[in-house]
Design an enzyme around this catalytic site. Structure first.
Site, PDB file in Angstrom:
ATOM      1  N   GLN A 217       2.226 -14.674  64.551  1.00 23.08           N
ATOM      2  CA  GLN A 217       2.326 -14.190  65.976  1.00 23.08           C
ATOM      3  C   GLN A 217       2.903 -15.174  66.859  1.00 23.08           C
ATOM      4  O   GLN A 217       2.472 -14.676  68.329  1.00 23.08           O
ATOM      5  CB  GLN A 217       0.924 -13.721  66.138  1.00 23.08           C
ATOM      6  CG  GLN A 217       0.471 -12.402  64.845  1.00 23.08           C
ATOM      7  CD  GLN A 217       1.088 -10.922  65.578  1.00 23.08           C
ATOM      8  OE1 GLN A 217       1.578 -10.980  66.005  1.00 23.08           O
ATOM      9  NE2 GLN A 217       0.989 -10.343  64.254  1.00 23.08           N
ATOM     10  N   LYS A 240       9.123 -10.029  63.046  1.00 26.22           N
ATOM     11  CA  LYS A 240       8.242 -10.505  64.300  1.00 26.22           C
ATOM     12  C   LYS A 240       8.971 -10.648  65.337  1.00 26.22           C
ATOM     13  O   LYS A 240       8.199 -10.624  67.138  1.00 26.22           O
ATOM     14  CB  LYS A 240       6.925 -11.591  63.843  1.00 26.22           C
ATOM     15  CG  LYS A 240       6.107  -9.736  63.240  1.00 26.22           C
ATOM     16  CD  LYS A 240       4.738 -10.407  62.700  1.00 26.22           C
ATOM     17  CE  LYS A 240       3.871 -10.620  61.878  1.00 26.22           C
ATOM     18  NZ  LYS A 240       3.393  -8.563  61.706  1.00 26.22           N
ATOM     19  N   CYS A 381      -4.170  -5.525  58.816  1.00 28.18           N
ATOM     20  CA  CYS A 381      -4.859  -6.965  57.465  1.00 28.18           C
ATOM     21  C   CYS A 381      -5.172  -8.159  58.053  1.00 28.18           C
ATOM     22  O   CYS A 381      -5.096  -9.354  57.611  1.00 28.18           O
ATOM     23  CB  CYS A 381      -3.029  -7.123  57.202  1.00 28.18           C
ATOM     24  SG  CYS A 381      -2.114  -5.999  56.210  1.00 28.18           S
TER      25      CYS A 381
END
Length: 423
Positions: A217, A240, A381
Site C-alpha cells: 500500500q 495495486k 483481509c
C-alpha cells in the site's frame, strides 16, 4: 469544506490514460472508482505494452537462442532493472519476481526453520519469536502463523491504538533477543496509517532481529527507497500500482537472499541437477522456478515507467490533498465513525468507516447500484484489526492518482442517500 489549491497533477489528462474511467455503467451511471487499495486501474501505456509483447515479441525467457527468446528475455530482465531503480535497490539482483506480495511474504517465512537452510539467522524453533502487528493484512499474518506452528516459535504482535497507530509503548518488551524477525505493514490497507519504520527498525537492530515490510500500500503511492528504509526485506504487488495482476516483488538484501534456501524447485532456478542432488542458480533466479510471469513483468515495467513519468512526489502530494479533503468531508457526516487516524499526518488515502445502523455491505451495494461508486466493503483481509475495533466490517474508499474532489463529493452525496434509505 476545505477548498484545495489546483493539484500539481493534470488529473483530467491522466484520466484519459485509463479507458475504464470513461466507462458508462448500466443505467447511464458514470463509473466512480474508489477501490484502488484493492486493485488499481490500468493505463493504456501498460495495456499496450503487454499487448505488443504478446503480439510481436513473445517467447520463453532464459532458454531460447532465437530472436523471440532473446527479445523476451531482454524485456523481462529490463523490467527487473526498472523495478530496482524505482525502489532504490542497490542491485538489480536483489529484485525477485513473485506472483504477488503474498508469495513474497511466504517466501521469506519459508526460509525460517527450513532444514535446508544453513544460516543461523534463519534458524527458528521453540523459544524464538516472530513479531507482527494487529493491523496486518492476512498475507502478513498467516505465513507467520504457519511458521510458528511448523517450528514451535511464538508469534507476538504490536497492538493498535484507538487512533489507529501502532502502540509502541511496549516495544522494548515486545522485540527482544528472542525475536528473529519483525514484519509489519509500511502503510495499513484499512487505516491508511504510515508506520514509524525507523523507530521499529532501531529496536529490531538492537535485538539482533531481521525486519520485513509489506509495502503493497506504500510503493504505489509514495517514493519508496529500500536502501534509505534500511530494512532487510520488502514485499509489494503489481496490480495495486497500475500494473497487471499475477506479478509481485520481493526485494531483499543480497547477502540474505544468498543465504536463504530456495522456495520452489524446478526449471531455471538450478545451476546443475543430478539424480540425488542439485545446485542452484545465483539470486534472483534461485527464487524464480519455472516459466515466470513474462508478459506481466513487461506490464509492471510499463507501470513503473508510467508512475515515474507522472512523478511519485506529485502523486503523493495529490493524494495527500485528496485525503485531507476526504477526511474533512466524511468527518462532517452525521454519526459516521472513521476507523484510522483523523488527520492526514503520516497517513495515506485509505478512508475506512462505519455508519450507525447500516451494514457496510448495504452501503456498498447502494453506492454501486444507484451512483456507480465502487468502494470495498468487508474486513479487507484484516479481520483481527476489525475485531480490535469491535466491528465486523467497514466501508473503504481508497484514493489514487486519477481521483478527484468531485468524486469524493459524489461519495458523500451517496452516503446521505444511504442514510436516508435506512432512516
Amino acid at each position: 469544506m476545505t477548498t484545495l489549491a489546483t493539484s500539481v497533477l493534470d488529473v483530467e489528462r491522466i484520466r484519459t490514460d485509463f479507458p475504464i474511467l470513461s466507462r458508462e455503467l448500466p443505467g447511464g451511471r458514470p463509473l466512480i472508482y474508489l477501490d484502488s487499495g484493492n486493485s488499481s486501474q490500468k493505463p493504456l501505456q501498460v495495456i499496450d505494452a503487454m499487448r505488443d509483447h504478446l503480439a510481436h515479441h513473445y517467447g520463453n525467457v532464459g532458454r531460447a537462442l532465437h530472436v523471440l527468446g532473446s527479445e523476451s528475455t531482454e524485456a523481462y530482465e529490463g523490467a527487473r532493472d526498472k523495478v530496482a531503480a524505482f525502489i532504490g535497490a542497490p542491485s538489480r539482483d536483489e529484485v525477485v519476481f513473485t506472483k504477488n506480495a503474498s508469495e513474497a511474504l511466504n517466501l521469506v517465512a519459508y526460509a525460517f526453520g527450513n532444514p535446508a537452510g544453513e544460516d543461523d539467522r534463519f534458524r527458528m524453533g521453540p523459544g524464538d519469536e516472530i513479531v507482527i502487528s494487529e493491523m496486518e493484512h492476512h498475507s502478513n499474518i498467516v505465513p507467520w502463523q504457519l511458521l510458528a506452528r511448523r517450528t514451535g516459535a511464538t508469534l507476538r504482535w504490536f497492538p493498535v491504538t484507538d487512533e489507529g497507530r501502532l502502540d509502541l509503548s511496549g516495544i522494548d518488551d515486545l522485540i527482544t533477543e528472542r525475536t528473529k524477525i519483525v514484519s509489519i505493514a509500511h502503510q495499513s490497507n484499512v487505516l491508511g496509517t504510515v508506520n514509524p519504520v525507523a523507530e521499529v527498525l532501531a529496536r529490531a537492530r538492537q535485538a539482533g532481529a531481521l525486519m520485513m515490510l509489506d509495502a503493497s500500500q506504500s510503493v504505489p503511492h509514495r517514493v519508496t527507497d529500500v536502501a534509505a528504509l534500511g530494512v532487510d526485506f520488502v514485499a509489494f504487488t503489481g496490480h495495486k500500482m497500475v500494473g497487471p495482476s499475477g506479478i509481485g516483488v520481493l526485494w531483499g538484501r543480497r547477502e540474505l537472499l544468498e543465504a536463504m534456501p530456495p522456495f520452489l524447485g524446478g526449471g531455471e532456478m538450478i545451476e546443475a541437477v543430478w539424480m540425488d542432488h542439485s545446485t542452484y542458480a545465483p539470486v534472483p533466479h534461485k527464487f524464480e522456478a519455472g516459466t515466470p510471469p513474462i508478459v506481466e513483468a513487461v506490464g509492471l515495467g510499463a507501470a513503473v515507467d508510467y508512475l515515474t513519468s507522472v512523478g511519485m512526489d506529485e502523486i503523493q502530494r495529490h493524494e495527500h490533498d485528496l485525503t485531507v479533503y476526504g477526511l474533512e468531508a466524511l468527518q462532517e457526516f452525521p454519526g459516521l465513525r472513521m476507523i484510522g487516524p483523523s488527520t492526514a499526518d503520516d497517513r495515506g488515502g485509505t478512508l475506512s468507516f462505519t455508519i450507525p445502523g447500516v451494514h457496510p455491505h448495504d452501503v456498498g451495494q447502494i453506492l454501486d447500484d444507484r451512483f456507480g461508486i465502487a468502494v470495498r466493503v468487508g474486513h479487507h483481509c484484516a479481520r483481527p484489526l476489525h475485531l480490535r475495533f469491535g466491528i465486523p466490517a467497514t466501508t473503504r474508499a481508497s484514493i489514487y492518482l486519477y481521483n478527484t474532489t468531485e468524486e469524493i463529493d459524489a461519495l458523500v452525496r451517496g452516503l446521505h442517500h444511504v442514510q436516508k434509505v435506512f432512516g
